[in-house]
Design a protein around this motif. Structure first.
Motif: not given
Length: 155
Positions: A39, A149, A152, A155
């Motif tokens: 993250t 980034s 993400k 997913n």
């Protein structure tokens, strides 16, 4: 192994193990690490290095220290998309590094990250000498943040 597809790279990541990022320079090496959940990225260190074999040893030691599951290497593509001489050096270095580790390696376009890192440190009030000591690890963090980034969305 060098992976050119971000989705394939993402599939090879191991849960709960961070990604190590490298901003390669001929004289300095910037390192950053992700958290185990992918993250955030955190700058680690900017190191002055003599040669590529020393850089590889340092990277391998950071892989072990942080139990990294993958590597991201910044690739300095020119603004017009052309491959620069520095990009060729980075590609050659990455090829050598890939023979020393089985971890997946992804090369991320790093256009303007060094300038952005320097501008950020300048904005924070750091003098040129201090900026030069930290700009490469900040750039490595920015390179890694770009990858985080992007994954993400996978997913």
């Amino acid at each position: 192994m060098i992976i050119s597809n971000l989705q394939e790279f993402h599939q090879l990541l191991q849960s709960s193990k961070p990604i190590l990022a490298v901003d390669y320079g001929q004289k300095k090496l910037g390192l950053a690490i992700s958290d185990p959940n992918y993250t955030i990225s955190m700058p680690l260190k900017t190191l002055n290095c003599i040669n590529d074999s020393e850089k590889i040893k340092i990277i391998l030691s950071f892989i072990d220290e942080y139990s990294a599951c993958a590597l991201v290497i910044g690739l300095p593509i020119m603004m017009d998309g052309a491959v620069s001489n520095q990009a060729l050096l980075v590609q050659n270095f990455t090829n050598c590094l890939s023979t020393k580790t089985d971890l997946p390696i992804y090369m991320q376009d790093e256009r303007l990250t060094s300038r952005a890192a320097n501008n950020l440190l300048k904005y924070l009030g750091l003098k040129r000498n201090k900026r030069n000591q930290q700009d490469d690890c900040i750039a490595a963090g920015m390179i890694l943040e770009t990858v985080l980034s992007s994954i993400k969305f996978l997913n």
